[in-house]
Design a protein around this motif. Sequence first.
Motif, mmCIF file in Angstrom:
data_model
loop_
_atom_site.group_PDB
_atom_site.id
_atom_site.type_symbol
_atom_site.label_atom_id
_atom_site.label_comp_id
_atom_site.label_asym_id
_atom_site.label_seq_id
_atom_site.Cartn_x
_atom_site.Cartn_y
_atom_site.Cartn_z
ATOM 1 N N GLU A 86 0.833 -1.213 0.000
ATOM 2 C CA GLU A 86 0.000 0.000 0.000
ATOM 3 C C GLU A 86 0.861 1.253 0.000
ATOM 4 O O GLU A 86 0.583 2.223 -0.710
ATOM 5 N N SER A 87 1.888 1.211 0.808
ATOM 6 C CA SER A 87 2.751 2.374 0.885
ATOM 7 C C SER A 87 3.431 2.650 -0.464
ATOM 8 O O SER A 87 3.548 3.794 -0.907
ATOM 9 N N ASP A 97 2.208 1.808 -3.355
ATOM 10 C CA ASP A 97 1.159 2.305 -4.257
ATOM 11 C C ASP A 97 0.917 3.797 -4.054
ATOM 12 O O ASP A 97 0.696 4.531 -5.014
ATOM 13 N N ARG A 98 0.959 4.189 -2.792
ATOM 14 C CA ARG A 98 0.761 5.629 -2.521
ATOM 15 C C ARG A 98 1.885 6.450 -3.150
ATOM 16 O O ARG A 98 1.654 7.489 -3.748
ATOM 17 N N ARG A 99 3.106 5.967 -3.020
ATOM 18 C CA ARG A 99 4.242 6.687 -3.620
ATOM 19 C C ARG A 99 4.094 6.753 -5.132
ATOM 20 O O ARG A 99 4.448 7.716 -5.775
ATOM 21 N N ARG A 100 3.575 5.681 -5.667
ATOM 22 C CA ARG A 100 3.410 5.651 -7.123
ATOM 23 C C ARG A 100 2.366 6.643 -7.601
ATOM 24 O O ARG A 100 2.504 7.225 -8.678
ATOM 25 N N ASP A 101 1.339 6.837 -6.787
ATOM 26 C CA ASP A 101 0.356 7.880 -7.127
ATOM 27 C C ASP A 101 0.977 9.256 -6.982
ATOM 28 O O ASP A 101 0.768 10.140 -7.798
ATOM 29 N N GLU A 102 1.722 9.384 -5.887
ATOM 30 C CA GLU A 102 2.332 10.663 -5.559
ATOM 31 C C GLU A 102 3.267 11.145 -6.669
ATOM 32 O O GLU A 102 3.292 12.331 -7.008
#
Lengths: 192, 330
Positions: free
Chosen positions: B135-136, B138-143
């Motif tokens: 999840e973490s 994935d968040r970086r990838r969105d960011e």
Amino acid sequence: MSGHTDERTGETDPVDLLLESARDEAVESSFHVTGVMMQYYEVCERELWFESRNIEIDRENPNVVRGTHVDETAYDEQRRNLSIDGRIAPDLLDDGRVVEVKPSSTLVEPARLQLLYYLWYLDRVVGVEKEGVLAHPTERKRESVELTDETEQQVEDAIRGIYDVIRSETPPPATEKPFCESCAYYDFCWSC
Amino acid sequence: MNDNYHIFSDGRVERHNDTVRLVTEDDEKKYLPIENAEALYLHGQIDFNTRVISFLDDHGVAMHVFGWNDYYSGSIMPERGQTSGQTVVEQVRAYDDEAHRGNIAREIVAGSIHNMRANVTYYDNRDYDLGATLESLDRRRDEIKSVASVEEAMGVEASARRAYYAIFDQILPDGFVFGGRKYNPPNNKVNSLISFGNSLVYANIVSAIRATALDPTISYLHEPGERRYSLALDLADLFKPVLTDRVVFRLVNRGQLSDDDFDSEMNACLLTESGRETFSKEFEQTLDRTIDHPRLNRKVSYQYLLRVEAYKLKKHLLTGEAYESFERWW
Ligand code: SF4
């Protein structure tokens, strides 16, 4: 035939541009067309664009030698290479005809266009009329090629086409062709 | 085809007739089949002269020198394929254009995160619960899609890598405590393995870049000149998870490394000659692995993927066609 301006753009017609600089050394033009460029134009405009920019490809690639082998070994005894203005280099047979060797059945049209360009150039720039012969060493066949209204038109259209391709900021997009697999730029085009 | 030869012993590398040979300190002579070589890797104390350098140059073979502390110390690159003024001009143009540079930098970070994630997924599917890390990441990838500056992109990359490295202590067996990335010098066994592996990735990318006439010093994510070949640092980020990390996991989990393979003194922990040999062997086998390439319609080696990446970047710079960074697809 062709006027001094291109109807499409109002700029000087590339054909005239080429002829002016070919006939008169004093005319500075960066637009030159070699026989090989004619071939590339027929084979793949994208490859022509890459070539025109000297885009280095992997020199270890065995495909780089495409076609050249047959060309260099066939009819060795009977032909002479003639370099004209350092721009075109047609091969002449003893009987004075211009010969072009077709390396494989897939590359007939490119070889024909190159030959037609030589005939056109000799006619327009040097002022000699020549006949051409397209040779098929492996099939032991020869086909004669001549300048006619129609083939002249073909050459001049190709010159304009080449001009457009190499002046473009970006290359034509890659499209899968039967030639791609033996092309030196294959990995460059398709690695994505 | 593109083989790397690693030399661990001390001695000299010399030209002998039409070959290159290694003469070890006890006068043992070994011939190196450089016809198919991509590069020689010198790990020991090796003497060589200009004769062998021009011979390697003629054959397009690079020589990468590995030193002690930071492992990679430099390269002697063949001249061939080195010059394309136009390529360099386009490289610099893209660097100078903030928006363009940012796009390339973001694309590299997105690819690195994807490739880290692929490793986490692999272990998540076998006995470990790594959902939080996924999840973490994935968040970086969105960011990364929306960061404005290259500096921020570096920041996102760094925090993704921290989250990713945090799982190493779970995956690796007891006796291989990691506790986060430390280098220069590496402070424990895991860090020394990662440092060594990353320097091998880096050297291989230096070779791949040189084959394309890209200038290895003009980069997009890393600041040019930050270290010698900053473009190699950019591209290395994409491949570390696939090459270095997988080799580390494989060797350690199979118990192929013992204490004898490490040399600890003061705050540093470094691989010994035997450790480097074991690692290099596994690393080379990994480079030789092949994978179906969906667009090239053939099998390509992992090593060739490095070359492909350099081609892709060069194509992007020269044609304006989109650059999509390497993301493990298998
Ligand atoms: S690979 Fe195909 S599209 Fe690309 S340059 Fe060659 S022939 Fe043209």
